[in-house]
Design a protein around this motif. Sequence first.
Motif, PDB file in Angstrom:
ATOM      1  N   SER A  78     -41.234  -6.370 -58.444  1.00 29.57           N
ATOM      2  CA  SER A  78     -42.360  -5.174 -58.858  1.00 29.57           C
ATOM      3  C   SER A  78     -43.348  -5.705 -60.104  1.00 29.57           C
ATOM      4  O   SER A  78     -44.592  -5.784 -59.987  1.00 29.57           O
ATOM      5  N   ASP A  88     -45.407  -2.578 -52.272  1.00 27.09           N
ATOM      6  CA  ASP A  88     -44.350  -2.778 -53.251  1.00 27.09           C
ATOM      7  C   ASP A  88     -43.261  -1.741 -52.496  1.00 27.09           C
ATOM      8  O   ASP A  88     -43.509  -0.182 -52.586  1.00 27.09           O
ATOM      9  N   GLU A  89     -42.304  -2.249 -51.864  1.00 21.56           N
ATOM     10  CA  GLU A  89     -41.243  -1.559 -51.214  1.00 21.56           C
ATOM     11  C   GLU A  89     -41.931  -0.333 -50.302  1.00 21.56           C
ATOM     12  O   GLU A  89     -41.467   0.884 -50.730  1.00 21.56           O
TER      13      GLU A  89
HETATM   14 MG   LIG Z   1     -39.634  -2.431 -57.809  1.00 21.59          MG
END
Ligand SMILES: [Mg+2]
Lengths: 334, 290
Positions: free
Chosen positions: A43, A158-159
């Motif tokens: 991240s 991000d995910e």
């Molecule tokens: Mg992360």
Amino acid sequence: MGRIALKQVQKSFGDVTVIPPLDLEIDDGEFVVFVGPSGCGKSTLLRLIAGLEDTTSGTIEIDGTDATGLPPAKRGLAMVFQSYALYPHMSVRKNIAFPMKMAGMDQAEQERRIAAAAKALNLTDYLDRRPGQLSGGQRQRVAIGRAIVREPAAFLFDEPLSNLDAALRVGMRMEISELHKKLDTTMVYVTHDQVEAMTMADKIVVLQAGVIEQVGSPLELYRAPRNKFVAGFIGSPKMNLIEGELANEHGCRTIGIRPEHVEVSTTEGQWQGTVGIAEHLGSDTFIHIHGVPGCDPLTVRADGEVSVRHGDTVFLTPRQNLIHRFDDNGMRIE
Amino acid sequence: MATKASRSAARLMISPAVVLLLGWMLIPLCMTVYFSFLRFNLLNPGDNPFVGWENYRWFVTDPSFSAAMINTLVLVGGVLLITTIGGIMFALLLDQPMWGQGLIRIMVIAPFFVMPTVGALVWKNMFMNPVNGIFGHIAQSLGAAPIDFFSSIPLLSIVLIVSWQWLPFATLILLTAFQSLDQEQLEAAEMDGASWFNRFWYIMLPHLARAITVVILIQTIFLLSIFAEILVTTNGGPGVATTNLTYLIYVSSLLQYDVGMGSAGGVIAIILANIVAIFLMRMIGKNLDA
Ligand SMILES: [Mg+2]
Ligand SMILES: Nc1ncnc2c1ncn2[C@@H]1O[C@H](COP(=O)(O)OP(=O)(O)OP(=O)(O)O)[C@@H](O)[C@H]1O
């Protein structure tokens, strides 16, 4: 256009260096996946590219121009957050329109792009709802819609799928892949799910503690992991890493063999062990085998219909040409 | 726990408390309503004849009544305006990471713990006094004539003092609201190209709406009955410049010993407070549901 180049980029929070100097090239139109265990800095790396964090040192270039000091809005990138980060008090339409409104875009053009995005993402019937009245998958699509309408140079995810249930995740995975085919825009995608990485990526970047362990296409990583970490991380179930006597036979410290590259037999084979847990998935059976020296348990993939019981003795034969060898530092030996 | 037997047992057992609370509330209320229909002046003891609406007529037609109504509105409105806007600004400041944050937060909250009478007296004698007050000294050192706050701008002075007392409350509530704002939303807005002002306007302020509603509701209820600050600073004067409804009731019933008139004023105040409450609930209660 969306070429991103990181040159000697480093990031520290106070005294803690999260990302030691790192180089990475992302080509235009590529689907790049950052994958690695939790806390490895995926991240952080994405946020550095987005401009939400400042680099401690090093430069970030977007399309050949230095973007290190540019604020996020000026980089021409769009980000989809794990929590979706929709604006809860705005309707879906207003959410999607927000970046265009901030850019002062002409009203008719806004309407046109909203309609196009809604159509592409199956959101047409929900445009007047609030995010709170949508399901997780729909929210995710709104977040993607908000990113698409800006026509960014690159998308950062991000995910994005980690809050969805398994079935929906498979569906959204395909939708995002299709979107990439259609838009042909650079996408940078963070996940810790190696299945997502394998299925979606043109290029996978495996990270550990902020260090890039290997960069390559999914099959390159599968076939020739550069070290033990990548070997264990890519592939499901994990590669079996065997140390000791059996490895010495191959003249190295550790050997690795994937579960799908071991033949199981009840009558004859190179290695012998007893069956522990057998996971029956229908199509395949993953058998955990105890008693093979240097690796306990050793996982093998067998046919879905195979009938073995807990405590049975089985014989294993690894496929010789698919054995990976690693030296004392855990690096691959060709 | 939701069987019929347990429910009726529960009702039986809470009934003493309910009856007690109801009596506690209803008896004084009924007595006030009853007194408001009597001619009942403590200076003329004797029989207290029933006079119908006379007390109400006198109270409402009294020229100080309309003045008191306007003063009440100005006081409540002014303080609400200052505390919500000031509260938002303080909350924004306190939400920034800075050195000595804990101490600064405590200091900002402190005025709320000072008793209204004490706070008002401190302001009256140490800040606003034209001779000894700090404001007077500042004005003099700048070569200007000191302002005599309580005779030239009496109502504004009271508004300032009360705002000082309530600012911490607003700040506290709004600060917690700020802290509950999802940072990713702000970051998303930043990526979407929103300037700081746009982020404030489109993301933070809507997020604060509910907290602002709470601040306005609670403060209105308390501000309608401001009394101590007026009593210790201006005594409602000069003239009736700082007399609000509460103070007018005090003047009628305790300074003029007219219990009937005071009760009539009290009933009017209750009705007004309820109208305001219903109005506020209607207007901004919607905000609380969403
Ligand atoms: Mg992360
Ligand atoms: N603002 C911050 N201050 C200090 N340390 C931080 C900060 N943000 C992240 N870190 C640290 O940086 C490291 C990497 O964090 P990061 O969020 O990038 O991990 P990640 O790979 O995304 O993990 P996950 O898969 O769990 O999301 C972690 O050890 C984390 O504790």
